[in-house]
Design a protein around this motif. Structure first.
Motif, short mmCIF file in Angstrom:
data_model
loop_
_atom_site.label_atom_id
_atom_site.label_comp_id
_atom_site.label_asym_id
_atom_site.label_seq_id
_atom_site.Cartn_x
_atom_site.Cartn_y
_atom_site.Cartn_z
N ALA A 46 -17.80 3.11 51.68
CA ALA A 46 -16.95 2.19 51.21
C ALA A 46 -16.93 0.64 51.99
O ALA A 46 -16.33 0.93 53.26
CB ALA A 46 -15.48 2.29 51.06
N LYS A 47 -17.76 -0.29 51.96
CA LYS A 47 -17.91 -1.16 52.85
C LYS A 47 -16.88 -2.39 52.54
O LYS A 47 -16.47 -2.49 51.33
CB LYS A 47 -19.33 -1.94 52.69
N THR A 66 -16.78 6.19 55.67
CA THR A 66 -17.74 6.87 55.25
C THR A 66 -17.07 8.17 54.85
O THR A 66 -16.28 8.79 55.37
CB THR A 66 -18.87 7.21 56.48
N ILE A 67 -17.38 8.79 53.61
CA ILE A 67 -16.91 10.16 53.13
C ILE A 67 -18.24 10.99 53.05
O ILE A 67 -19.21 10.62 52.56
CB ILE A 67 -16.25 9.74 51.92
N THR A 255 -0.66 -0.38 52.45
CA THR A 255 -2.25 0.15 51.78
C THR A 255 -2.84 1.15 52.85
O THR A 255 -2.73 0.67 53.98
CB THR A 255 -3.16 -0.94 51.52
N ALA A 256 -2.75 2.27 52.52
CA ALA A 256 -3.41 3.60 53.34
C ALA A 256 -4.97 3.05 53.36
O ALA A 256 -5.84 3.36 54.32
CB ALA A 256 -2.98 4.62 53.01
N PHE A 257 -5.39 3.19 52.19
CA PHE A 257 -6.87 2.78 51.73
C PHE A 257 -7.02 2.10 50.80
O PHE A 257 -6.49 2.33 49.63
CB PHE A 257 -7.65 4.12 51.96
N ALA A 258 -8.14 1.29 50.66
CA ALA A 258 -8.71 0.69 49.53
C ALA A 258 -10.20 0.28 49.63
O ALA A 258 -10.61 -0.29 50.76
CB ALA A 258 -7.91 -0.69 49.23
N GLY A 259 -10.92 0.66 48.75
CA GLY A 259 -12.42 0.32 48.79
C GLY A 259 -13.23 0.88 47.67
O GLY A 259 -12.63 1.79 46.72
N ARG A 264 -24.53 6.52 49.27
CA ARG A 264 -25.67 5.94 50.08
C ARG A 264 -27.06 5.97 49.63
O ARG A 264 -27.28 7.12 48.82
CB ARG A 264 -25.45 6.57 51.40
N GLU A 265 -27.76 5.17 49.68
CA GLU A 265 -29.10 4.71 48.84
C GLU A 265 -30.06 6.14 49.05
O GLU A 265 -30.58 6.65 48.33
CB GLU A 265 -29.97 3.53 49.62
#
Length: 327
Positions: A46-47, A66-67, A255-259, A264-265
């Motif tokens: 998530a960029k 990154t996940i 907000t704890a996380f937003a994306g 990935r390619e």
């Protein structure tokens, strides 16, 4: 001789014709299975995401989150469950590991998913869990059934521990493959805190004592290759918030996380290549071999009937030689 050849061809025609449905309806369910020892890994990113700094309890924009998702088959557990389940079972130990731009852990959520090796239907057995909490899944997770249909499916959400419909939204083309596009929206839902927290000393129990709660919503999207039932691409528009309690210093929410989480390619390329290969193997059992066997049976039958017809055709009557003329 022709009659014997015709009988042989007739026997082969009957064999090929009978083999066609056997391949499709008997061999396919028994051979098309997820291997119990499968291991796979996918990396999502998530960029320009929003991430909570637990040290200051303030949200900030970061370059990338990154996940890493891993699925590892537990063969011993599969064999143990199969003895009572009466069918082939796969046990996947999964881990979603989230890390910030500095490489440090944000959260990690393990889960154990137990399912039928052919149909992908959940198999309920001891050990089925998400983040250490026992769950009872209804519906699929991670993978669709072989020969996926153009319809809605029930999909299990590990964050909320609930099952909800994931909707078929049409047929598309992705990297040269025909795929079915599915989408699921999970509305704002109160969810548990991960047991592994990013700051030492902060635990779900200590946060709960402050009265602060965690909420989550997502739009989940999958592009699924229908023959194998394997997603070739997936993404989520994911949001998490902390709400209420004394931990937020009087603020109603943060907000704890937003994306926008995307594969990935390099993992897209690897997944597409793998699915292309597996698609051919499934088509051999469901299409190429059954139809080829049926066609061969029809051709052999036609040839045997032709030889039989030729064998019964009366031999031509010889014509008498004209008597020589005498002078």
């Amino acid at each position: 001789m022709r009659r014997k050849a015709g009988l042989v061809l007739l026997a082969l025609a009957v064999f090929c014709t009978a083999l066609s449905p056997l391949l499709r309806w008997y061999a396919f369910p028994r051979l098309a299975k997820i291997p119990a020892n499968q291991y796979q890994e996918v990396v999502l990113e998530a960029k320009d995401a929003t991430l909570l700094d637990y040290g200051t309890m303030r949200s900030r924009t970061v370059a990338k989150v990154t996940i890493v998702q891993t699925l590892k088959g537990d063969v011993a557990a599969s064999e143990r469950i199969e003895r009572t389940a009466g069918r082939d079972v796969v046990v996947w130990d999964g881990l979603s590991y989230i890390q910030g731009p500095d490489g440090k852990m944000v959260s990690e959520i393990p889960e154990r998913y137990i399912f039928d090796a052919h149909t992908q239907e959940p198999v309920h057995a001891t050990g089925e869990m998400v983040d250490g909490d026992p769950v009872r899944r209804d519906g699929i997770e991670f993978k669709w059934p072989f020969l996926t249909q153009k319809r809605d499916y029930e999909y299990f959400d590990a964050q909320a521990r609930i099952t909800a419909p994931i909707h078929y939204r049409g047929t598309r083309t992705f990297r040269g493959l025909t795929v079915y596009y599915f989408e699921q929206t999970v509305p704002w839902t109160k969810v548990p805190f991960p047991k592994a927290m990013p700051v030492k000393g902060i635990t779900p129990e200590s946060v709960a004592r402050t009265g602060t709660t965690r909420w989550y919503t997502t739009v989940r999207r999958f592009w699924v290759e229908p023959v194998t039932g394997a997603p070739v691409y997936g993404e989520e528009i994911h949001r998490e918030e902390l709400r209420g309690g004394t931990l937020l210093g009087g603020r109603a929410k943060v907000t704890a996380f937003a994306g926008h989480v995307k594969m990935r390619e390099d993992y897209i390329e690897h997944t597409v290549a793998l699915v292309r290969h597996n698609r051919t193997l499934v088509l051999l059992l469901t299409s190429y071999l059954p139809w080829g066997s049926l066609t061969a049976g029809a051709l052999l039958l036609a040839l045997s009937l032709w030889l039989e017809a030729r064998g019964r055709r009366p031999a031509p009557t010889p014509t008498a030689e004209p008597a020589p003329l005498t002078v």
